[in-house]
Design a protein around this motif. Structure first.
Motif, PDB file in Angstrom:
ATOM      1  N   LEU C  18       0.857  -1.171   0.000  1.00 52.07           N
ATOM      2  CA  LEU C  18       0.000   0.000   0.000  1.00 52.07           C
ATOM      3  C   LEU C  18       0.891   1.217   0.000  1.00 52.07           C
ATOM      4  CD1 LEU C  18      -2.743  -0.857   2.598  1.00 52.07           C
ATOM      5  CD2 LEU C  18      -2.979  -0.730   0.143  1.00 52.07           C
ATOM      6  N   TRP C  19       0.593   2.133  -0.847  1.00 51.64           N
ATOM      7  CA  TRP C  19       1.459   3.311  -0.895  1.00 51.64           C
ATOM      8  C   TRP C  19       0.675   4.587  -0.679  1.00 51.64           C
ATOM      9  CZ3 TRP C  19      -0.170   6.009  -5.230  1.00 51.64           C
ATOM     10  CH2 TRP C  19      -0.897   5.238  -6.155  1.00 51.64           C
ATOM     11  N   GLY C  20      -0.557   4.407  -0.202  1.00 47.03           N
ATOM     12  CA  GLY C  20      -1.422   5.577  -0.042  1.00 47.03           C
ATOM     13  C   GLY C  20      -0.802   6.668   0.794  1.00 47.03           C
ATOM     14  N   GLN C  21       0.003   6.257   1.784  1.00 46.02           N
ATOM     15  CA  GLN C  21       0.509   7.303   2.673  1.00 46.02           C
ATOM     16  C   GLN C  21       1.532   8.178   1.978  1.00 46.02           C
ATOM     17  OE1 GLN C  21       1.304   4.154   2.885  1.00 46.02           O
ATOM     18  NE2 GLN C  21       3.322   3.781   3.764  1.00 46.02           N
ATOM     19  N   HIS C  22       2.051   7.714   0.832  1.00 46.30           N
ATOM     20  CA  HIS C  22       3.001   8.563   0.125  1.00 46.30           C
ATOM     21  C   HIS C  22       2.342   9.356  -0.989  1.00 46.30           C
ATOM     22  CE1 HIS C  22       6.132   6.577   2.239  1.00 46.30           C
ATOM     23  NE2 HIS C  22       5.805   5.405   1.762  1.00 46.30           N
ATOM     24  N   GLY C  23       1.133   9.006  -1.261  1.00 47.08           N
ATOM     25  CA  GLY C  23       0.493   9.613  -2.416  1.00 47.08           C
ATOM     26  C   GLY C  23      -0.170  10.916  -2.038  1.00 47.08           C
ATOM     27  N   ALA C  24      -1.163  11.233  -2.816  1.00 48.77           N
ATOM     28  CA  ALA C  24      -1.809  12.511  -2.571  1.00 48.77           C
ATOM     29  C   ALA C  24      -2.555  12.460  -1.267  1.00 48.77           C
ATOM     30  CB  ALA C  24      -2.782  12.808  -3.694  1.00 48.77           C
ATOM     31  N   HIS C 225       7.391  13.324  -7.394  1.00 47.32           N
ATOM     32  CA  HIS C 225       8.331  12.714  -6.440  1.00 47.32           C
ATOM     33  C   HIS C 225       8.814  11.359  -6.897  1.00 47.32           C
ATOM     34  CE1 HIS C 225       7.314  15.911  -3.755  1.00 47.32           C
ATOM     35  NE2 HIS C 225       6.054  15.610  -3.796  1.00 47.32           N
ATOM     36  N   ARG C 226       8.770  11.141  -8.175  1.00 45.09           N
ATOM     37  CA  ARG C 226       9.115   9.811  -8.683  1.00 45.09           C
ATOM     38  C   ARG C 226      10.577   9.476  -8.412  1.00 45.09           C
ATOM     39  NH1 ARG C 226       7.356   8.734 -14.718  1.00 45.09           N
ATOM     40  NH2 ARG C 226       7.828  10.952 -14.903  1.00 45.09           N
ATOM     41  N   GLY C 227      11.423  10.477  -8.496  1.00 48.36           N
ATOM     42  CA  GLY C 227      12.832  10.199  -8.192  1.00 48.36           C
ATOM     43  C   GLY C 227      13.579   9.656  -9.392  1.00 48.36           C
ATOM     44  N   THR C 228      14.760   9.164  -9.137  1.00 48.08           N
ATOM     45  CA  THR C 228      15.623   8.662 -10.207  1.00 48.08           C
ATOM     46  C   THR C 228      15.922   7.192  -9.963  1.00 48.08           C
ATOM     47  OG1 THR C 228      17.582   9.184  -8.932  1.00 48.08           O
ATOM     48  CG2 THR C 228      16.752  10.890 -10.406  1.00 48.08           C
ATOM     49  N   ARG C 229      16.617   6.585 -10.910  1.00 49.69           N
ATOM     50  CA  ARG C 229      17.030   5.188 -10.731  1.00 49.69           C
ATOM     51  C   ARG C 229      17.870   5.036  -9.474  1.00 49.69           C
ATOM     52  NH1 ARG C 229      18.839   3.936 -16.289  1.00 49.69           N
ATOM     53  NH2 ARG C 229      17.127   2.803 -17.286  1.00 49.69           N
ATOM     54  N   GLU C 230      18.716   5.999  -9.252  1.00 47.13           N
ATOM     55  CA  GLU C 230      19.598   5.894  -8.092  1.00 47.13           C
ATOM     56  C   GLU C 230      18.831   6.190  -6.811  1.00 47.13           C
ATOM     57  OE1 GLU C 230      20.300   7.992 -10.718  1.00 47.13           O
ATOM     58  OE2 GLU C 230      21.305   6.317 -11.713  1.00 47.13           O
ATOM     59  N   GLN C 231      17.937   7.142  -6.912  1.00 54.35           N
ATOM     60  CA  GLN C 231      17.195   7.520  -5.704  1.00 54.35           C
ATOM     61  C   GLN C 231      15.711   7.530  -6.006  1.00 54.35           C
ATOM     62  OE1 GLN C 231      19.006  11.368  -4.546  1.00 54.35           O
ATOM     63  NE2 GLN C 231      19.486  10.282  -2.645  1.00 54.35           N
ATOM     64  N   PRO C 232      15.111   6.359  -5.997  1.00 56.09           N
ATOM     65  CA  PRO C 232      13.669   6.317  -6.304  1.00 56.09           C
ATOM     66  C   PRO C 232      12.865   6.942  -5.175  1.00 56.09           C
ATOM     67  CG  PRO C 232      14.469   4.148  -5.660  1.00 56.09           C
ATOM     68  CD  PRO C 232      15.668   5.035  -5.720  1.00 56.09           C
ATOM     69  N   GLY C 233      11.720   7.495  -5.550  1.00 62.32           N
ATOM     70  CA  GLY C 233      10.850   8.113  -4.542  1.00 62.32           C
ATOM     71  C   GLY C 233      10.190   7.059  -3.662  1.00 62.32           C
ATOM     72  N   ALA C 234       9.450   7.569  -2.686  1.00 61.09           N
ATOM     73  CA  ALA C 234       8.868   6.665  -1.675  1.00 61.09           C
ATOM     74  C   ALA C 234       7.873   5.684  -2.281  1.00 61.09           C
ATOM     75  CB  ALA C 234       8.196   7.497  -0.596  1.00 61.09           C
ATOM     76  N   VAL C 235       7.016   6.180  -3.148  1.00 62.63           N
ATOM     77  CA  VAL C 235       5.987   5.308  -3.734  1.00 62.63           C
ATOM     78  C   VAL C 235       6.644   4.195  -4.527  1.00 62.63           C
ATOM     79  CG1 VAL C 235       4.092   5.184  -5.349  1.00 62.63           C
ATOM     80  CG2 VAL C 235       4.330   7.171  -3.880  1.00 62.63           C
ATOM     81  N   LEU C 236       7.563   4.589  -5.384  1.00 68.17           N
ATOM     82  CA  LEU C 236       8.273   3.595  -6.182  1.00 68.17           C
ATOM     83  C   LEU C 236       8.952   2.588  -5.279  1.00 68.17           C
ATOM     84  CD1 LEU C 236      10.043   5.277  -9.160  1.00 68.17           C
ATOM     85  CD2 LEU C 236       8.675   3.218  -9.148  1.00 68.17           C
ATOM     86  N   GLY C 237       9.546   3.132  -4.236  1.00 66.78           N
ATOM     87  CA  GLY C 237      10.271   2.261  -3.320  1.00 66.78           C
ATOM     88  C   GLY C 237       9.398   1.138  -2.790  1.00 66.78           C
ATOM     89  N   GLU C 238       8.195   1.502  -2.402  1.00 67.78           N
ATOM     90  CA  GLU C 238       7.279   0.487  -1.847  1.00 67.78           C
ATOM     91  C   GLU C 238       6.950  -0.586  -2.872  1.00 67.78           C
ATOM     92  OE1 GLU C 238       5.616   2.385   1.972  1.00 67.78           O
ATOM     93  OE2 GLU C 238       5.301   0.417   1.073  1.00 67.78           O
ATOM     94  N   ILE C 239       6.614  -0.129  -4.071  1.00 67.93           N
ATOM     95  CA  ILE C 239       6.227  -1.089  -5.107  1.00 67.93           C
ATOM     96  C   ILE C 239       7.409  -1.978  -5.470  1.00 67.93           C
ATOM     97  CG2 ILE C 239       5.289  -1.322  -7.413  1.00 67.93           C
ATOM     98  CD1 ILE C 239       3.329   0.026  -5.663  1.00 67.93           C
ATOM     99  N   VAL C 240       8.566  -1.350  -5.645  1.00 67.14           N
ATOM    100  CA  VAL C 240       9.758  -2.130  -6.020  1.00 67.14           C
ATOM    101  C   VAL C 240      10.069  -3.152  -4.934  1.00 67.14           C
ATOM    102  CG1 VAL C 240      12.236  -1.981  -6.297  1.00 67.14           C
ATOM    103  CG2 VAL C 240      10.761  -0.402  -7.539  1.00 67.14           C
ATOM    104  N   ALA C 241       9.933  -2.736  -3.689  1.00 66.90           N
ATOM    105  CA  ALA C 241      10.234  -3.670  -2.595  1.00 66.90           C
ATOM    106  C   ALA C 241       9.332  -4.894  -2.665  1.00 66.90           C
ATOM    107  CB  ALA C 241      10.063  -2.961  -1.258  1.00 66.90           C
ATOM    108  N   ALA C 242       8.052  -4.643  -2.902  1.00 70.11           N
ATOM    109  CA  ALA C 242       7.124  -5.769  -2.964  1.00 70.11           C
ATOM    110  C   ALA C 242       7.446  -6.677  -4.146  1.00 70.11           C
ATOM    111  CB  ALA C 242       5.686  -5.265  -3.065  1.00 70.11           C
ATOM    112  N   LEU C 243       7.787  -6.073  -5.276  1.00 70.81           N
ATOM    113  CA  LEU C 243       8.116  -6.887  -6.447  1.00 70.81           C
ATOM    114  C   LEU C 243       9.387  -7.690  -6.206  1.00 70.81           C
ATOM    115  CD1 LEU C 243       7.312  -4.371  -9.324  1.00 70.81           C
ATOM    116  CD2 LEU C 243       6.035  -6.410  -8.689  1.00 70.81           C
ATOM    117  N   GLU C 244      10.317  -7.087  -5.505  1.00 72.13           N
ATOM    118  CA  GLU C 244      11.554  -7.825  -5.198  1.00 72.13           C
ATOM    119  C   GLU C 244      11.259  -9.026  -4.323  1.00 72.13           C
ATOM    120  OE1 GLU C 244      13.981  -4.849  -3.450  1.00 72.13           O
ATOM    121  OE2 GLU C 244      15.144  -4.538  -5.288  1.00 72.13           O
TER     122      GLU C 244
END
Lengths: 385, 516, 379
Positions: C18-24, C225-244
C-alpha cells in the motif's frame, strides 16, 4: 454427572458452573443439521471447549487454597467440536476426570446443583462461565449442544441468560459473577419471530437483599465475540488475565480481585488487544452491580502490562528506556533500541521511567509512572536537543 | 500529621462538578481511600502514616491524573494530567439531527446547535424545554455521516452530547458521549458505561449525598429530575435495598419529566417488596407509556421489569401490550453507553444492524479533521480529466510545492463558518528558495482568488506560478504579475470560501530528473 | 474472494503493498471540493450510484432493479447485488461470508450461462419468475444457491484459513451473507428511491469528480516525487520492494502474477520499463489503468518521442514482462486501452452490463472468474 470437583462445606466458598459448547449436533456441520434458517447459519466452534477447560483448570489449580472464598465445587459441561462421542477430560487432584457434554438436560441439572450449593452460605461466590454460540434479541440466548433439536420449538435447548441472572437473585449467595463468552448479534431471522423463548431455568424472584451480581459480557449488544479455533477466545484470555491479577486492588495488605474491578480489567485487555492489527474488534460490557465483593486473593503482586514511549513518536525508536522501581532503586526492565512503543509487563508499583538518547538528537528525560492494574500506558514528552 | 491539599488544573470545568474519582495509595499501592475530584475544590487528605503516597485517578475521557508526595513534608500536591494517546483525526463530513416526539409521532425538530468543536469531535446541544412544560423533556440526537451507521441517543432536553469522529480501521463508528449540562451525572454514567464500577460508586455516593442534603422538592425542574434519576440508578446498582421513602417521593416528582423515574420507582418497589412483582406493575406500565428512558442501560431495565411482571401475571394484557411496544427498542439498543443508544433509521423505527440513513433536511452539518468547519453544500461539478493531465504534463518541468493556507479571517453565522482570507504557510525549505522574507496572503476578490506575494526578488517572482484544484476538479494555475509594489496572481476561483491548500510551482533550479 | 474461488489457496502468497501514505493527501480531506458528495451520499453509495447509473436503468421501480437486470443476465444482477452487499459488510468475517457465497454464486452463474441440462434451465427460470421484488429475488437466490451447493461437491470454502471464528451468527455459515445480500438489495432500493433518475446521473458525475481529484493528486504527487534510478521516490520504493520480495520467493514453476489497479498499473509499468528492468513478472494484469494515456502524454521515464515513428510503430515490450492483460470497461472513465500503443499487451473489454464503477471490479464474483479464465493456463 457434570460435577468434577466437590468439597462443599458450610463456609463461604466459590461454586462454579463452567460450560463450553463447540459441538452443535443440529447446526451446520453437525451430525443431524436442523431444517431451519437460523440453525443453518451457525456452525461448529473450535474455541469454546478449550476456553471452558482453561477456566475450569484455573479454578481447580489456583483457587482451591484461596484464603477468603476457596473453591468449593465445579460443575463442568464441555462439548468439544468433533464427532458426537468425542469427550474431554480434566485433571483434578492428580487424576483425570471425564467431562460430560453440555446438553440441555445436563446443564439444567448442573444449574440445580450449583444453585443449591450456592444457597448454603450467604458468603458464597457463584461463578458462571459460558462459552459458545449466543444470539440476542432483548435477552441473550446461550445455545447448548442440542440446540435446534426440534425446529418447532427452536429455543427449547437454549438458556436465557438475563432470566437466569434474575432468577439467581433469589439465591442466598451474596456475590455472583456471570461471565458470558458469546456473541450477542441479533440475526434478522430472530426479529421476525413473535417470541424467542429460551429457558430461564430458574423461576425464583429475589427476596431480601439483592446480591452483588455483575454480568461481564464479551461484547456489546448486536456485536460479535471471537476466538481462535483450537485455542482460547479473546474473552477467555482476558478473563484469565483479569483473575490472575489485572482485576485486583490492594486492600488490607493483600491484592484482591473484586467484582467492581474484574469487568474493567477484561474490558481493558480487550481494548488493548483491539489495537493489534488483524485482531477482530470486540468490546466487553459490564452490566449490573459491582460493589467490590472479593472474588480472589492473589498470592503475590500482580504483573501489569505496560505500553511506554516518547512524544514525539519518532523519539521512541532512538531511545534507550529503563524502568527503575522507586521503592528500592532496582532496574525492573529496559529496552535499548527497538521499533515502536515499548511493550512489556512489570510488577505493580511505582517506577521511574527513564529515557536516554545515545545519539543526542533529543534530550534525556524521566517521568514517574505507576504500574497500576489493569494497564500502564504513558508517553514521555521529550524535546529535541 | 497535618492534612495535605490535593488539587489539579481544572481548565474548562465548572466549579463544583465532580469530574472523576481518585484513589489514595501508599507506597505498596495499598488503597487507603477513594474520593471524588470536584472541580475548583482541593481535597484535604489526612494520611496517618509515613512513607510516600500516591494519588491516582483515571477520568472517563481517558486522561490519567497522578502525583506522588510525602505526607510529612508536602502540604500541597498538584495532580499532573496525562492525556490519553492522541487519535489521528480522520477528515469526515458528519451531520447531526434532533428529534422530538409530537402528537403525530417522532419528527426532526431542527433545533440542534453546535456549541463547540475540536479536530476530532463536536459538541451538540439540545435546547432546554421552556419553563412550565414537562411533557416534552425526552429528545433524540442522531449523528451520522461518512457512510457509517447513525446512532441515536435518547437524552433529556438541555443535554450536551459530544460526537467523536470515527477512527480509521475496524473501529470506524461514531461515538456519542453525554457531557452536560450536569457534568457530575455525566461522569458517573460514563464510568458505569466503561465498566469502572468502583469509580462510578465514588461519584454516585457523592451525588446521593448532595441530593440528600436538600429536602425533596415537590416540583423539581428538569435538571433536578435528571440528577435524582441518575442517583437512583446508582442506588439501585449498589443495592441499597431500603432507600428512604424520600427517594420514592423524589422519583414520583421527577416522573412528570422522565420515564426513568417511574422505571426506577418500579425497581425500588421490587427491592422493597417481598411479594411477587405486582407491586411494581403500575410503575413499569407508567414508564412504558411515558416513552423512552434516557439513562444508559435503562431500556433493558424497563424490558426486564415488564418481563418479570408478565411472568408473574401472564394474563395481564396491559403488560403484554407494553412489552410488545418496548420489545423492538430493547432489541435495537446498544447498551454500553451513558445514554440510551438506539440503532435504526428513525426513533420510531429502531432496528439492530447497521443503518446509514439520509440526514433529515434540518440536520446541521459539520466537518471534522485537522480543522473543523461547518459549512453548506454548493452545486455539483463537471469533469475534465484530459485537460487536467495535459496541463499537468506541460508543467512538470517545475517543482510542485503544496502550501497550506492558514485562515486569518473567518465569518461565522450561527453554525456556519466561511473563511474570508488567509495567509500561506511557507515551510523552511520553501523559504530558503524564495528568500527569508517571503510571505503571501490570499483573499477573495471579484475576479476570483487573489494571491499577493511579498518579499520575493522580482525576477524570481515572475517565474512563479500558483495553483489549486477547484471544486469542479479543474487544476487552475496563474502567473504572478507585478501590481504596484507587490506581486499578484489571480486564480479563477468561484467556489465559496477559500481552498485549504494551494500549489506553488517553482521554476527548475539545476538539473531535472532525466526523462528519457 | 481468492481463497473461496481457488483451491489450495494457502499455497499462494499474496502481497499487498500500500502506498497511499506517500500519495496525494488532500490534507483537509477533499475540503477543496464542495461537501455535497459526502453529505448527501455516503462513501458507499458513491460506488452504487455510479454502478446503477451506468446500468441505464435508474428509472426502474426502486425495488425491482435487480429483477429487471436479472431478466437480462443473472450474472450481471449477481455482480450488482454483491457490490451493494459488500457495503453492508461490517468486518472481516462478514466479508468472508459474502465472498464464500459469492464464489458459489459465480460458479452457479457460469454454469447457468454455459447451459445446463433443460431441467436446470427451467428450474433457474422458475425461481426467478416467482419473485416480485428484489428482496424476494435475493431470498430465493440464496435458497437456490444453498440447495445447489448442497447437491454437489465443489470447491470447499476455506474456513480453516480464517484464523478467527465468531461465537454466534456468522460461525462458518452463510446466513450472514444472506442478511448482507438482503441489506444490499435494500440499499439499492433506498438509493433509487432517495436519489431518483437525473439526480442519480448527476450524483454519479459528482462522485467521479471527488474520486478524480484525489486520483489527480496521486498522479501529480507520483510524477513530482518519482525520483531517479539511483534515488527512487517513496511510492516507487514500496512497489519495487514488494516486487523484489515476490521475485525472491518465486519457487520452481511458480509464476509471479501482478494485479494492478488504476495508478498502480502506471507505476508498475514505470518500474518494469525504466527503474527496474531486471525484475521479472510472468503475468501483469492492469485493471482500470491509464498506461496507454500516460504513454501518449510521454509521462513515463522510459517514454521516447521517437515512438511512434519510422523505427517502431508501438512501444516495445518490457524485457521482464511475460504476459500483459489490460482490463478496461467503457463505462469507467479512468480506464484506457493499450493495444494500439504497446507491443505484447491484450486489451480485455470487460463484458459489460456496465455494472461497476472504477473501484468495484474486485468486489464482483464474476470478475474474478472471468479474469481467471482469461489468464488461463500459464506457460
Amino acid at each position: 454427572m457434570t460435577t468434577v470437583f466437590d468439597r462443599t462445606d458450610g463456609v463461604a466458598q466459590t461454586h462454579a458452573l463452567v460450560i463450553g459448547v463447540g459441538r452443535y449436533r443440529h447446526l451446520h456441520g453437525g451430525a443431524r443439521p436442523a431444517d431451519d434458517a437460523l440453525a443453518r447459519s451457525l456452525g461448529q466452534l473450535g474455541s469454546p471447549a478449550t476456553s471452558a477447560l482453561a477456566v475450569a483448570r484455573f479454578l481447580v489449580d489456583e483457587h482451591v487454597t484461596d484464603p477468603e472464598v476457596p473453591l468449593g465445587s465445579v460443575e463442568l459441561a464441555v462439548s468439544p467440536a468433533g464427532p458426537v462421542d468425542a469427550a474431554s477430560e480434566i485433571e483434578v487432584g492428580g487424576g483425570r476426570v471425564p467431562v460430560e457434554p453440555a446438553t440441555f438436560a445436563r446443564v439444567r441439572d448442573a444449574v440445580d446443583r450449583w444453585f443449591s450449593r450456592c444457597q448454603r452460605h450467604t458468603g458464597n461466590v457463584a461463578f458462571l462461565y459460558f462459552s459458545g454460540h449466543g444470539v440476542a434479541r432483548e435477552h441473550v440466548a446461550l445455545l447448548l449442544e442440542d440446540f435446534a433439536e426440534r425446529p418447532q420449538e427452536l429455543f427449547e435447548h437454549a438458556v436465557d441468560l438475563e432470566a437466569l441472572h434474575l432468577g439467581m437473585a433469589a439465591c442466598r449467595a451474596s456475590t455472583q459473577c456471570f461471565f458470558v463468552d458469546a456473541c450477542r448479534s441479533v440475526p434478522p431471522a430472530l426479529l421476525e419471530r413473535r417470541e424467542v423463548r429460551a429457558r430461564a431455568l430458574l423461576d425464583g424472584w429475589h427476596r431480601g437483599p439483592r446480591p452483588d451480581a455483575p454480568i461481564v459480557y464479551a461484547t456489546g449488544h448486536d456485536e460479535k465475540a471471537f476466538g481462535r479455533p483450537g485455542g482460547l477466545t479473546r474473552y477467555a484470555d482476558a478473563l484469565l488475565r483479569a483473575l490472575h491479577g489485572l482485576g485486583a486492588r490492594r486492600e488490607k495488605g493483600a491484592w484482591r480481585v473484586t467484582t467492581d474491578q474484574v469487568g474493567l480489567a477484561v474490558a481493558e485487555v480487550l481494548r488493548h488487544g483491539n489495537e493489534v492489527p488483524g485482531t477482530p474488534v470486540q468490546h466487553a460490557q459490564v452490566v449490573g452491580s459491582g460493589r467490590g465483593s472479593v472474588l480472589r486473593v492473589l498470592p503475590g503482586v500482580p504483573g501489569v502490562p505496560f505500553r511506554l514511549g516518547c512524544d514525539p513518536a519518532a523519539a521512541t525508536d532512538a531511545a534507550s528506556m529503563r524502568l527503575i522501581a522507586l521503592r528500592d532503586g532496582r532496574l525492573a526492565d529496559h529496552r535499548d533500541g527497538g521499533s515502536g512503543d515499548w511493550l512489556g509487563e512489570v510488577a505493580a508499583g511505582a517506577y521511574d521511567f527513564q529515557v536516554h538518547f545515545e545519539r543526542r538528537d533529543f534530550r534525556d528525560g524521566r517521568l514517574e509512572v505507576v504500574a497500576y492494574p489493569p494497564w500502564l500506558d504513558d508517553l514521555l514528552p521529550v524535546e529535541p536537543a | 500529621m497535618s492534612p495535605v491539599e490535593i488539587g489539579w488544573e481544572a481548565a474548562g470545568q465548572r466549579p463544583g462538578d465532580v469530574i472523576g474519582a481518585a484513589e489514595l495509595l501508599d507506597e505498596h499501592l495499598e488503597l487507603l481511600e477513594r474520593f471524588p475530584l470536584v472541580a475548583g475544590v482541593t481535597r484535604s487528605i489526612e494520611v496517618g502514616r509515613a512513607g510516600r503516597c500516591l494519588v491516582h485517578a483515571r477520568l472517563p475521557s481517558g486522561t490519567t491524573l497522578l502525583a506522588s508526595f510525602d505526607p510529612v513534608s508536602d502540604r500541597t500536591v498538584t495532580l499532573r494530567a496525562r492525556p490519553p494517546r492522541p487519535r489521528p483525526a480522520e477528515p469526515v463530513a458528519g451531520w447531526a439531527a434532533a428529534w422530538r416526539r409530537g402528537p403525530d409521532g417522532w419528527a426532526p425538530s431542527g433545533d440542534l446547535g453546535i456549541v463547540g468543536s475540536e479536530p476530532d469531535r463536536v459538541l451538540l446541544e439540545v435546547p432546554p424545554v421552556p419553563s412550565g412544560v414537562t411533557t416534552d423533556a425526552v429528545r433524540v440526537v442522531q449523528v451520522g455521516g461518512g457512510g457509517l451507521a447513525a446512532p441515536m441517543a435518547v437524552v433529556a432536553a438541555g443535554s450536551v452530547v459530544e460526537a467523536t469522529a470515527p477512527q480509521a480501521g475496524p473501529e470506524r463508528a461514531w461515538r456519542l458521549r453525554l457531557v452536560g449540562p450536569d457534568a457530575t451525572c455525566a461522569t458517573l454514567l460514563e464510568y458505569a458505561a466503561a465498566g469502572d464500577l468502583a469509580a462510578a460508586a465514588v461519584v454516585g455516593d457523592e451525588l446521593v449525598r448532595r441530593i440528600e442534603a436538600q429536602p425533596a422538592s415537590l416540583a423539581p425542574d428538569l435538571g433536578e429530575a435528571f440528577r435524582v434519576v441518575v442517583a437512583a440508578y446508582h442506588l439501585l446498582r449498589v443495592g441499597d435495598e431500603a432507600p428512604q421513602d424520600a427517594w420514592g417521593e423524589r422519583l414520583a416528582s421527577a416522573a412528570s419529566w422522565l420515564p426513568d423515574a417511574s422505571l426506577l420507582a418500579g425497581w425500588l418497589a421490587l427491592a422493597r417488596s417481598r411479594d411477587e412483582p405486582e407491586s411494581a406493575r403500575g410503575h413499569f406500565l407508567d414508564a412504558a407509556r411515558r416513552g423512552l428512558p434516557v439513562v444508559g442501560g435503562s431500556l433493558r431495565l424497563l424490558f426486564d421489569g415488564l418481563w418479570l411482571v408478565n411472568r408473574a401475571r401472564p394474563w395481564d394484557e396491559d403488560v403484554q401490550v407494553a412489552l410488545a411496544r418496548v420489545r423492538p427498542y430493547a432489541a435495537a439498543a446498544a447498551m454500553a453507553a451513558s445514554m440510551t443508544l438506539l440503532r435504526g433509521r428513525r426513533p420510531d423505527r429502531p432496528s439492530p444492524g447497521p443503518a446509514a440513513p439520509e440526514p433529515p433536511g434540518s440536520a446541521v452539518r459539520f466537518f471534522l479533521g485537522p480543522r473543523p468547519v461547518a459549512r453548506r453544500s454548493p452545486e455539483p461539478p463537471a469533469l475534465d480529466l484530459g485537460t487536467l493531465l495535459r496541463d499537468a504534463a506541460r508543467r512538470l518541468g517545475s517543482t510542485l510545492v503544496a502550501v497550506r493556507l492558514v485562515p486569518t479571517a473567518v465569518r461565522q453565522t450561527g453554525a456556519r463558518m466561511t473563511v474570508q482570507a488567509g495567509r500561506l504557510d511557507f515551510e523552511p525549505g520553501l523559504l530558503r528558495r524564495l528568500g527569508g522574507d517571503a510571505q503571501a496572503s490570499v483573499a477573495r476578490s471579484r475576479a476570483g482568488l487573489r494571491v499577493t506575494l511579498g518579499g520575493v526578488e522580482p525576477g524570481l517572482a515572475a517565474r512563479l506560478q500558483v495553483g489549486t484544484v477547484s471544486g469542479t476538479g479543474e487544476l487552475m494555475l496563474a502567473r504572478f504579475e507585478p501590481a504596484g509594489r507587490a506581486t499578484v496572481a489571480v486564480l479563477a476561483w468561484t467556489d465559496a470560501g477559500l481552498p485549504d491548500q494551494l500549489v506553488l510551482l517553482l521554476p527548475p533550479s539545476g538539473p531535472q530528473p532525466g526523462r528519457t | 474472494m481468492l481463497p473461496a474461488v481457488v483451491p489450495d489457496s494457502d499455497a499462494i502468497q499474496i502481497l499487498n503493498p500500500l502506498w497511499g501514505q506517500h500519495g496525494a493527501r488532500l490534507r483537509w480531506g477533499h475540503r477543496s471540493l464542495p461537501a455535497a458528495e459526502f453529505e448527501s451520499l455516503g462513501a458507499v453509495e458513491e460506488a452504487l450510484a455510479v454502478a446503477v447509473a451506468s446500468t441505464g436503468r435508474p428509472s426502474s421501480a426502486p425495488d425491482r432493479l435487480l429483477l429487471e437486470t436479472a431478466r437480462g443476465s443473472v450474472v450481471d444482477a449477481v455482480d450488482l447485488l454483491w457490490t451493494a452487499a459488500g457495503a453492508e459488510a461490517r468486518d472481516g468475517s462478514d466479508a468472508g461470508s459474502l465472498a464464500e457465497l459469492g464464489a458459489w454464486a459465480a460458479a452457479y452463474g457460469q454454469q447457468a450461462e454455459a447451459g445446463e441440462p433443460a431441467a436446470g434451465e427451467r428450474g433457474r427460470r422458475a425461481w426467478l419468475a416467482g419473485a416480485t421484488t428484489d428482496e424476494e429475488l435475493v431470498l430465493r437466490l440464496y435458497d437456490e444457491l444453498v440447495a445447489w451447493r448442497d447437491s454437489r461437491p465443489g470447491p470447499a470454502a476455506a474456513p480453516a484459513s480464517r484464523s478467527w471464528e465468531a461465537l454466534g451468527a456468522a460461525g462458518g455459515g452463510l446466513l450472514d451473507a444472506r442478511d448482507l445480500l438482503v441489506g444490499g438489495a435494500r440499499r439499492l432500493r433506498r438509493l433509487l428511491a432517495d436519489v431518483a433518475g437525473p439526480r442519480l446521473v448527476a450524483a454519479a458525475r459528482r462522485i467521479a469528480a471527488a474520486r478524480t481529484s484525489l486520483f489527480l493528486g496521486d498522479v501529480l504527487a507520483y510524477l513530482a516525487h518519482r525520483g531517479t534510478r539511483e534515488q527512487p521516490g517513496a511510492v516507487l520504493g514500496e512497489i519495487v520492494a514488494a516486487l523484489e520480495v515476490a521475485n525472491r520467493r518465486r519457487g520452481p514453476g511458480e509464476p509471479v502474477i501482478v494485479v494492478a489497479h488504476s495508478m498502480g498499473g502506471n507505476i508498475v509499468y514505470d518500474v518494469l520499463s525504466y527503474f527496474r528492468p531486471d525484475l521479472r513478472i510472468d503475468v501483469l494484469v492492469t485493471v482500470g489503468s491509464q498506461v496507454g494515456l500516460f504513454e501518449e502524454l510521454k509521462l513515463f521515464q522510459a517514454s521516447s518521442e521517437d515512438v511512434p515513428g519510422p523505427a517502431a510503430a508501438r512501444v516495445p515490450a518490457c524485457a521482464g514482462l511475460g504476459r500483459w492483460i489490460n482490463v478496461l470497461d467503457r463505462a469507467d472513465p479512468l480506464g484506457y486501452a493499450t493495444e494500439a500503443i504497446f507491443d505484447g499487451v491484450e486489451d480485455y473489454q470487460y463484458p459489460t452490463g456496465s455494472l461497476h464503477s472504477h473501484s468495484a471490479y474486485f468486489q464482483q464474483p464474476n470478475f474474478h472468474t472471468r479474469l481467471g479464465r482469461r489468464i488461463g493456463r500459464l506457460p
